[in-house]
Design a protein around this motif. Structure first.
Motif, PDB file in Angstrom:
ATOM      1  N   MET A  70       0.825  -1.199   0.000  1.00  0.00           N
ATOM      2  CA  MET A  70       0.000   0.000   0.000  1.00  0.00           C
ATOM      3  C   MET A  70       0.866   1.258   0.000  1.00  0.00           C
ATOM      4  O   MET A  70       0.592   2.216  -0.731  1.00  0.00           O
ATOM      5  CB  MET A  70      -0.953   0.008   1.201  1.00  0.00           C
ATOM      6  CG  MET A  70      -1.898   1.200   1.234  1.00  0.00           C
ATOM      7  SD  MET A  70      -3.315   0.975   2.347  1.00  0.00           S
ATOM      8  CE  MET A  70      -2.498   0.862   3.943  1.00  0.00           C
ATOM      9  N   LEU A  74       1.063   4.171  -2.929  1.00  0.00           N
ATOM     10  CA  LEU A  74       0.892   5.599  -2.654  1.00  0.00           C
ATOM     11  C   LEU A  74       2.087   6.403  -3.158  1.00  0.00           C
ATOM     12  O   LEU A  74       1.923   7.515  -3.666  1.00  0.00           O
ATOM     13  CB  LEU A  74       0.695   5.813  -1.145  1.00  0.00           C
ATOM     14  CG  LEU A  74      -0.612   5.265  -0.553  1.00  0.00           C
ATOM     15  CD1 LEU A  74      -0.584   5.367   0.977  1.00  0.00           C
ATOM     16  CD2 LEU A  74      -1.817   6.007  -1.112  1.00  0.00           C
ATOM     17  N   VAL A  86      -1.752  12.362   0.760  1.00  0.00           N
ATOM     18  CA  VAL A  86      -2.601  11.342   1.381  1.00  0.00           C
ATOM     19  C   VAL A  86      -3.529  11.958   2.423  1.00  0.00           C
ATOM     20  O   VAL A  86      -4.725  11.677   2.464  1.00  0.00           O
ATOM     21  CB  VAL A  86      -1.750  10.234   2.032  1.00  0.00           C
ATOM     22  CG1 VAL A  86      -2.656   9.175   2.674  1.00  0.00           C
ATOM     23  CG2 VAL A  86      -0.838   9.580   1.000  1.00  0.00           C
ATOM     24  N   LEU A 150      -7.465   4.337   5.969  1.00  0.00           N
ATOM     25  CA  LEU A 150      -7.027   3.879   4.658  1.00  0.00           C
ATOM     26  C   LEU A 150      -6.876   2.357   4.700  1.00  0.00           C
ATOM     27  O   LEU A 150      -6.175   1.815   5.558  1.00  0.00           O
ATOM     28  CB  LEU A 150      -5.694   4.537   4.311  1.00  0.00           C
ATOM     29  CG  LEU A 150      -5.238   4.514   2.869  1.00  0.00           C
ATOM     30  CD1 LEU A 150      -6.188   5.316   2.001  1.00  0.00           C
ATOM     31  CD2 LEU A 150      -3.830   5.092   2.765  1.00  0.00           C
ATOM     32  N   ALA A 153      -4.547   0.569  -1.433  1.00  0.00           N
ATOM     33  CA  ALA A 153      -4.214   1.489  -2.522  1.00  0.00           C
ATOM     34  C   ALA A 153      -3.553   0.692  -3.640  1.00  0.00           C
ATOM     35  O   ALA A 153      -2.721  -0.185  -3.380  1.00  0.00           O
ATOM     36  CB  ALA A 153      -3.277   2.592  -2.033  1.00  0.00           C
ATOM     37  N   ALA A 162      -5.464   5.210 -10.411  1.00  0.00           N
ATOM     38  CA  ALA A 162      -5.244   4.976  -8.983  1.00  0.00           C
ATOM     39  C   ALA A 162      -6.556   4.596  -8.316  1.00  0.00           C
ATOM     40  O   ALA A 162      -7.588   5.213  -8.581  1.00  0.00           O
ATOM     41  CB  ALA A 162      -4.668   6.221  -8.321  1.00  0.00           C
ATOM     42  N   ASP A 163      -6.518   3.567  -7.473  1.00  0.00           N
ATOM     43  CA  ASP A 163      -7.677   3.138  -6.693  1.00  0.00           C
ATOM     44  C   ASP A 163      -7.294   3.151  -5.222  1.00  0.00           C
ATOM     45  O   ASP A 163      -6.303   2.511  -4.833  1.00  0.00           O
ATOM     46  CB  ASP A 163      -8.122   1.729  -7.083  1.00  0.00           C
ATOM     47  CG  ASP A 163      -8.678   1.657  -8.500  1.00  0.00           C
ATOM     48  OD1 ASP A 163      -9.320   2.627  -8.924  1.00  0.00           O
ATOM     49  OD2 ASP A 163      -8.467   0.635  -9.167  1.00  0.00           O
ATOM     50  N   ILE A 164      -8.069   3.867  -4.421  1.00  0.00           N
ATOM     51  CA  ILE A 164      -7.809   3.956  -2.981  1.00  0.00           C
ATOM     52  C   ILE A 164      -9.083   3.594  -2.223  1.00  0.00           C
ATOM     53  O   ILE A 164     -10.150   4.144  -2.496  1.00  0.00           O
ATOM     54  CB  ILE A 164      -7.336   5.367  -2.581  1.00  0.00           C
ATOM     55  CG1 ILE A 164      -6.057   5.732  -3.334  1.00  0.00           C
ATOM     56  CG2 ILE A 164      -7.111   5.445  -1.077  1.00  0.00           C
ATOM     57  CD1 ILE A 164      -5.506   7.107  -2.991  1.00  0.00           C
ATOM     58  N   THR A 199     -14.375   2.564  -2.345  1.00  0.00           N
ATOM     59  CA  THR A 199     -13.186   2.665  -3.190  1.00  0.00           C
ATOM     60  C   THR A 199     -13.349   3.826  -4.161  1.00  0.00           C
ATOM     61  O   THR A 199     -14.357   3.916  -4.871  1.00  0.00           O
ATOM     62  CB  THR A 199     -12.949   1.363  -3.975  1.00  0.00           C
ATOM     63  OG1 THR A 199     -12.751   0.274  -3.064  1.00  0.00           O
ATOM     64  CG2 THR A 199     -11.714   1.489  -4.867  1.00  0.00           C
TER      65      THR A 199
END
Length: 218
Positions: A70, A74, A86, A150, A153, A162-164, A199
């Motif tokens: 993760m 990031l 972040v 969080l 990621a 980007a997927d968070i 997400t």
């Protein structure tokens, strides 16, 4: 007055004038002023900054274990878009959670269309339409978010996507009334606590700053 004495006074006056003139140009040094920095001290200072700059990014490791997948994702997101932060993202996600959740509960999805993927919008709209068919109306008031964390990621280098994933613990009052106005679910006095895992996705480095909600879960 004797000539030698006059000459001495003239010379003394000239000396005083020169001293005052030098002080005005060069200034004075007091006991707290740092001495001139040598070349080696300049190098030491530069090296110390390099050590700091090369250290861990606390904006990342405050939310993800250093060296974890993760954290690596990031870091890759930051390299793709140096405006990404972040902490700021989580603050924005928290605001988006309140806005989208309340729009869904109150059946006002038009206000949040720009922040939903087509799939999520369709799923939300289906629930809202079903409520209307049954003559049900939701009254919800947001109280707050007790926790934001969080969870995951990911970053696709090829697409820049980007997927968070973030987990929210939300609190709000929630009442469902039937067509006659009777309460069939919830309470006006009790706070409902709900945990959601959402997400968000965005293509980094583009002009569009919006993150889209692409998946939801508990």
């Amino acid at each position: 007055m004797d000539m030698p004495i006059i000459q001495l006074l003239v010379l003394a006056g000239i000396a005083i004038f020169l001293i005052l003139r030098l002080r005005s140009v060069l200034g004075t040094r007091d006991g707290f002023e740092r001495p001139p920095v040598s070349h080696s001290e300049d190098e030491d200072r530069r090296n110390s900054f390099e050590v700091i700059d090369g250290g861990p990014d606390h904006d990342i490791i405050d939310h993800a274990a250093e060296g974890s997948p993760m954290a690596d994702a990031l870091s890759a997101i930051k390299r793709a878009d140096n405006s990404f932060n972040v902490g700021e993202f989580l603050g924005g996600a928290r605001g988006a959670y309140e806005m989208i959740l309340m729009a869904f509960e109150n059946g006002e999805l038009d206000d949040v269309v720009p922040y939903l993927s087509p799939e999520v919008y369709e799923a939300f709209a289906e629930v809202v339409d079903e409520r209307e068919k049954q003559g049900l109306k939701v009254e919800a008031t947001f109280v707050g978010v007790s926790d934001t964390k969080l969870i995951a990621a990911e970053f696709d280098q090829a697409s820049g996507e980007a997927d968070i994933t973030v987990r929210f613990s939300g609190e709000f009052t929630y009442v469902v009334r039937n067509a006659e106005g009777e309460i069939v679910e919830g309470s006006t006095s009790e706070i409902k606590r709900q945990r959601d895992t959402w997400t968000f996705s965005r293509k980094m480095g583009t002009d569009d700053p919006n993150w889209l909600l692409v998946a939801t879960g508990e």
